[in-house]
Design an enzyme around this catalytic site. Structure first.
Site, mmCIF file in Angstrom:
data_model
loop_
_atom_site.group_PDB
_atom_site.id
_atom_site.type_symbol
_atom_site.label_atom_id
_atom_site.label_comp_id
_atom_site.label_asym_id
_atom_site.label_seq_id
_atom_site.Cartn_x
_atom_site.Cartn_y
_atom_site.Cartn_z
ATOM 1 N N LYS A 98 0.870 -1.186 0.000
ATOM 2 C CA LYS A 98 0.000 0.000 0.000
ATOM 3 C C LYS A 98 0.897 1.222 0.000
ATOM 4 C CE LYS A 98 -4.393 1.176 0.201
ATOM 5 N NZ LYS A 98 -5.583 0.498 -0.313
ATOM 6 N N ASP A 103 -6.972 4.324 -4.676
ATOM 7 C CA ASP A 103 -7.653 4.211 -3.383
ATOM 8 C C ASP A 103 -8.253 5.601 -3.159
ATOM 9 O OD1 ASP A 103 -7.980 2.371 -0.876
ATOM 10 O OD2 ASP A 103 -7.330 4.240 0.005
HETATM 11 P P1 NDP Z 1 -12.853 7.943 -3.081
HETATM 12 O O1 NDP Z 1 -11.766 8.918 -2.876
HETATM 13 O O2 NDP Z 1 -13.398 7.737 -4.449
HETATM 14 O O3 NDP Z 1 -14.082 8.278 -2.125
HETATM 15 C C1 NDP Z 1 -13.934 8.343 -0.739
HETATM 16 C C2 NDP Z 1 -15.247 8.760 -0.125
HETATM 17 O O4 NDP Z 1 -15.149 8.625 1.277
HETATM 18 C C3 NDP Z 1 -15.589 10.219 -0.389
HETATM 19 O O5 NDP Z 1 -16.983 10.370 -0.417
HETATM 20 C C4 NDP Z 1 -14.976 10.901 0.816
HETATM 21 O O6 NDP Z 1 -15.565 12.160 1.148
HETATM 22 C C5 NDP Z 1 -15.252 9.901 1.913
HETATM 23 N N1 NDP Z 1 -14.216 10.037 2.951
HETATM 24 C C6 NDP Z 1 -12.873 9.961 2.800
HETATM 25 N N2 NDP Z 1 -12.239 10.178 3.961
HETATM 26 C C7 NDP Z 1 -13.217 10.402 4.867
HETATM 27 C C8 NDP Z 1 -13.207 10.678 6.245
HETATM 28 N N3 NDP Z 1 -12.066 10.779 6.935
HETATM 29 N N4 NDP Z 1 -14.421 10.828 6.872
HETATM 30 C C9 NDP Z 1 -15.593 10.726 6.178
HETATM 31 N N5 NDP Z 1 -15.656 10.472 4.853
HETATM 32 C C10 NDP Z 1 -14.487 10.303 4.221
HETATM 33 O O7 NDP Z 1 -12.298 6.554 -2.474
HETATM 34 P P2 NDP Z 1 -12.827 5.070 -2.719
HETATM 35 O O8 NDP Z 1 -14.286 5.072 -2.956
HETATM 36 O O9 NDP Z 1 -11.917 4.441 -3.708
HETATM 37 O O10 NDP Z 1 -12.489 4.398 -1.306
HETATM 38 C C11 NDP Z 1 -13.436 4.307 -0.236
HETATM 39 C C12 NDP Z 1 -13.027 3.201 0.727
HETATM 40 O O11 NDP Z 1 -12.973 1.952 0.017
HETATM 41 C C13 NDP Z 1 -11.638 3.351 1.371
HETATM 42 O O12 NDP Z 1 -11.669 2.824 2.672
HETATM 43 C C14 NDP Z 1 -10.758 2.478 0.483
HETATM 44 O O13 NDP Z 1 -9.585 2.044 1.160
HETATM 45 C C15 NDP Z 1 -11.714 1.336 0.225
HETATM 46 N N6 NDP Z 1 -11.371 0.505 -0.928
HETATM 47 C C16 NDP Z 1 -11.293 1.048 -2.182
HETATM 48 C C17 NDP Z 1 -10.982 0.251 -3.257
HETATM 49 C C18 NDP Z 1 -10.990 0.776 -4.651
HETATM 50 O O14 NDP Z 1 -10.926 -0.037 -5.575
HETATM 51 N N7 NDP Z 1 -11.129 2.073 -4.887
HETATM 52 C C19 NDP Z 1 -10.640 -1.178 -3.090
HETATM 53 C C20 NDP Z 1 -10.856 -1.666 -1.736
HETATM 54 C C21 NDP Z 1 -11.173 -0.836 -0.714
HETATM 55 P P3 NDP Z 1 -14.759 13.502 0.884
HETATM 56 O O15 NDP Z 1 -14.862 13.739 -0.594
HETATM 57 O O16 NDP Z 1 -15.448 14.530 1.710
HETATM 58 O O17 NDP Z 1 -13.333 13.255 1.346
#
Ligand code: NDP
Length: 446
Positions: free
Chosen positions: A126, A166
């Site tokens: 990571k 991510d």
């Molecule tokens: P994105 O950046 O596309 O979206 C993240 C979302 O989560 C946004 O809506 C963001 O809001 C919100 N968010 C981020 N940080 C916080 C926080 N501290 N508190 C509240 N809301 C938060 O990321 P992904 O959708 O790719 O990832 C989301 C989750 O899924 C993560 O945990 C990631 O590790 C996990 N994941 C992702 C994978 C992938 O293929 N993308 C694979 C496996 C797991 P804001 O815009 O306000 O920051």
């Protein structure tokens, strides 16, 4: 806590001070694994768990870049190469101001077990940066990505370490990173996954994590003769995972009633249908706006500074970030009749929340199993790159569904209790561990 786990954790804490999220992830895994290892002394004697908890390599570097005003900015860059026993390091890059060594080590540690569960030959890693893409121009993001890759390129490669996206790293960032890698190495290889469709990307990769977590929820519900059809689903986040989970839940007959970002959540009791979701995708992926705008556009309620877990739902899918379901949130979910939690995010539930879900016999799918669809399709992207072939949408989706079913079966095999209850935490931890541990035994003390 089991005194053996306590003892193990004391050593981890002393060796890795201040890395709270890493301690939390190790504790959760150690609670499942230490009793299993005691019954299988070959792992104990070879100190497999102790070795898995120590990264093979940690790379830390400076990322200097120029903002649009011509001012120099400096961020931290990281890559954790955690374990390569069953394949090259594989895992995403996260760009978010909360990124630090402890967060990335927790994610890399989880990734080792998750990648093993996918059945594909991928080790765990990571990386990322404390850079915040929010509010930055495309040119600033590009200059940052180019600077980041100018150091990272010497540590990665299609047979060594293959990063992906991510939080904060989507198609735009992967494009800039790939462009710079290609320029520095003078080679076009599958060194990153999540690439654009016409330059080596796989169909279904953008959808894979959200779709996979939805398929996993369906598999869990099936064990109780139930399905997603007609279910009310609360989803957090509004990024990549949340968007495609919303799409798939809706296609499978469920109704998604919430989405959120770090500022608050919207509640749409009529359901976020295809038309509304398309609007969200445009808002988030192109205009890069806030979810509160949904409430204005569609005349629904917006809850500033709150999380969606207070809403009545049958299924919860935390798809934002770590520790977003605390004990109080879990209590509310259970009280309101939630029967299934499928984690699209990594470690979104705190240990107290997980304990409650298990006590209440909720169908609880931990992230390392439920969200493994993303990295699984990344693995399929690597396969297609190696063959220099592209599979159809149907072919990739069919493979994704098969992999999610296999992960579910592994969890069931190692997690089913005498009373019939499936403890998916134990199932995923033990199932993911065995393959890596046996490979480490075969390869000697390295
Ligand atoms: P994105 O950046 O596309 O979206 C993240 C979302 O989560 C946004 O809506 C963001 O809001 C919100 N968010 C981020 N940080 C916080 C926080 N501290 N508190 C509240 N809301 C938060 O990321 P992904 O959708 O790719 O990832 C989301 C989750 O899924 C993560 O945990 C990631 O590790 C996990 N994941 C992702 C994978 C992938 O293929 N993308 C694979 C496996 C797991 P804001 O815009 O306000 O920051």
């Amino acid at each position: 806590m089991d005194p053996r786990v306590e003892k193990f954790l004391a050593v981890i804490k002393a060796k890795n001070p201040g890395e709270n999220e890493f301690h939390q992830a190790v504790m959760e895994v150690a609670e499942s694994l230490i009793p299993f290892i005691e019954e299988n002394p070959k792992y104990k004697h070879a100190k497999i768990l102790e070795r898995i908890a120590e990264p093979e390599r940690v790379i830390l570097f400076r990322v200097p870049w120029l903002d649009d005003k011509g001012e120099v900015q400096i961020n931290k860059g990281y890559r954790i190469e955690m374990n390569s026993a069953i394949g090259p390091y594989k895992g995403g890059l996260r760009f978010h101001p909360t990124v630090n060594l402890g967060v990335l080590k927790f994610l890399a540690f989880e990734q080792v077990f998750k990648n093993s569960l996918t059945t594909l030959p991928m080790g765990g890693g990571k990386g990322g940066s404390d850079f915040d893409p929010k509010g930055k121009s495309d040119n600033e993001v590009m200059r940052f990505c180019q600077s980041f890759m100018s150091e990272l390129f010497r540590h990665i490669g299609p047979d060594t370490d293959i990063p992906a996206g991510d939080i904060g790293v989507g198609g735009r960032e992967i494009g800039y990173l790939f462009g710079q890698y290609k320029r520095l190495r003078n080679e076009f290889t599958g060194v990153l996954t999540g690439k654009g469709r016409n330059w080596g990307g796989s169909l279904i990769r953008p959808e894979a994590t959200g779709y996979g977590a939805t398929y996993f929820a369906e598999e869990m519900l099936k064990t109780r003769g139930d399905s997603l059809k007609g279910k009310i689903v609360a989803i957090s986040g509004s990024g990549n995972v949340a968007q495609y989970a919303t799409e798939k839940v809706t296609q499978m007959g469920g109704k998604v009633v919430t989405l959120s970002d770090s500022a608050g959540y919207i509640y749409d009791p009529a359901g976020i249908d295809e038309k509304k979701l398309n609007w969200v995708m445009e808002l988030k992926n192109i205009k890069r706006g806030r979810i509160s705008e949904y409430a204005e556009k569609f005349g629904v309620e917006y809850f500033e500074g709150k999380r969606p877990w207070e809403v009545k739902c049958d299924v919860a899918m935390p798809n934002a970030t770590q520790n977003e379901i605390e004990e109080e949130d879990a209590k509310m979910l259970v009280k309101n009749g939630c029967v299934c939690v499928s984690e699209g995010a990594n470690m979104p539930s705190t240990p107290a929340a997980v304990t409650l879900f298990l006590e209440k016999k909720i169908l609880y799918g931990p992230g390392k199993a439920a969200n493994a669809g993303g990295v699984a399709v990344s693995g399929l992207e690597m396969t297609q790159n190696s063959m220099r072939l592209n599979w159809t949408r149907e072919e990739v989706d069919t493979r994704l569904q098969m992999i999610m079913k296999e992960i579910h079966a592994t969890c069931e095999k190692y997690g089913r209790k005498e009373n019939g209850f499936i403890n998916y935490v134990e199932g995923a931890n033990i199932g993911g561990f065995i393959k890596v541990a046996d490979a480490m035994l075969d390869q000697g003390v390295v």
